[in-house]
Enzyme design. Sequence first.
Site, PDB file in Angstrom:
ATOM      1  N   SER A   1       0.858  -1.189   0.000  1.00 18.71           N
ATOM      2  CA  SER A   1       0.000   0.000   0.000  1.00 18.71           C
ATOM      3  C   SER A   1       0.896   1.241   0.000  1.00 18.71           C
ATOM      4  CB  SER A   1      -0.893   0.009   1.229  1.00 18.71           C
ATOM      5  OG  SER A   1      -0.102   0.145   2.403  1.00 18.71           O
TER       6      SER A   1
ATOM      7  N   GLU B   1      -4.284 -16.113   1.266  1.00 16.73           N
ATOM      8  CA  GLU B   1      -3.133 -15.864   2.139  1.00 16.73           C
ATOM      9  C   GLU B   1      -3.570 -15.824   3.607  1.00 16.73           C
ATOM     10  OE1 GLU B   1       0.426 -12.570   2.963  1.00 16.73           O
ATOM     11  OE2 GLU B   1      -0.993 -12.230   1.343  1.00 16.73           O
TER      12      GLU B   1
ATOM     13  N   LYS C   1      -0.905 -18.968  -0.313  1.00 15.90           N
ATOM     14  CA  LYS C   1       0.248 -18.174   0.125  1.00 15.90           C
ATOM     15  C   LYS C   1       0.297 -18.187   1.654  1.00 15.90           C
ATOM     16  CE  LYS C   1       2.496 -13.641  -0.068  1.00 15.90           C
ATOM     17  NZ  LYS C   1       2.660 -12.365  -0.780  1.00 15.90           N
TER      18      LYS C   1
ATOM     19  N   SER D   1       6.408 -16.207  -2.814  1.00 15.27           N
ATOM     20  CA  SER D   1       5.685 -14.981  -3.161  1.00 15.27           C
ATOM     21  C   SER D   1       6.207 -13.905  -2.222  1.00 15.27           C
ATOM     22  CB  SER D   1       4.175 -15.176  -2.999  1.00 15.27           C
ATOM     23  OG  SER D   1       3.491 -13.973  -3.294  1.00 15.27           O
TER      24      SER D   1
ATOM     25  N   ARG E   1       9.477  -8.060   0.529  1.00 17.70           N
ATOM     26  CA  ARG E   1      10.722  -7.513   1.062  1.00 17.70           C
ATOM     27  C   ARG E   1      11.917  -8.422   0.785  1.00 17.70           C
ATOM     28  NH1 ARG E   1       9.903  -5.469   7.043  1.00 17.70           N
ATOM     29  NH2 ARG E   1       8.605  -7.327   6.846  1.00 17.70           N
TER      30      ARG E   1
END
Length: 336
Positions: free
Chosen positions: A26, A176, A218, A288, A291
């Site tokens: 975001s 997820e 995920k 997936s 960072r």
Amino acid sequence: MNFSSLSEIASYIVSDGKGILAADESNPTCTKRFDSIGVESTEDNRRDYRELLFRSEGMKGNIGGVILFDETIRQNAADGTSLVDIITSQGSIPGIKVDKGLQQIGDTEESLTQGLEGLDERLKEYYEIGAKFTKWRAVISIGEGMPSSEAISANMEALAEYAKIVQNNNMVPMVEPEVLMDGNHSIDDCFEATSRCLDTLFACLLDKEVDIKGTILKPNMVTSGSNNSDQANVEEVAQKTIDCLKAYVPDNLPGVTFLSGGQSDIDATAHLDAMNKIGGFNWKLSFSYGRALQQPALKAWMGKKENAILAQQALSHRALMNKLASEGKWDISLEN
């Protein structure tokens, strides 16, 4: 790239060791990342940074899908090419984050992910723009009395409802259920919480008649809490994670693409590699990462155009390392 079914899309994303670049931060999260390198988080700077990632040579053959944020999927590169087209030209599939973030459950410390209202209409627009898969994140905390059965049930039911709406719109849902690393809990506590989430999730998916062959999971890895002084080693994380998945994940799921969840880039790669070296499962076990793929590139870039090539080399290296890990072919010596 032409696909005749959702299962073909899901299978392509994780084929031949490929994984997913999570670039769906975001704007507030992106601002935090940019603050760490002293770069202002403007729309143009966010665009320039993500464009250099998507144009990296190492995208090809290593990255099967890219998760985007609403702002990014609508953006054009500096030369006028849409970012969606750049991703596709690299042999990767554009995806989109569609949840609307977290809402506190009553006066508890737990949360429920929002975004089901109006989802069908939003998905129709994203499909027209070029998205072929989507992502929805549920957040589960471990602590005193947590996770509660109520929080798990509400979040897993929402994930299943989201998945069904997505498949009705001819896109692959990525589900997820993230059990957070935050806390001083043990790896056994994480195993138990993750087991409860996966057990409930797949029961809900079955209840909603979601096509598992056209779905991607995920999950978090099963790790010690980040504040626990007793950190499980690579082999223990790998074995407990596999044991947990094998107990609850159907064999016909095409791919499990782990989130990195605050792990260092090397740890995320090492854990994934160890799991694939152990083997013994039918689904593709891939990545997936946000960072854990981007951080070296972000540090190399520092907001300067002249550093773009260095940043692209950093992303390309991490993408290749994680592809090798997805095939059980990585070794720490390759990092030098």
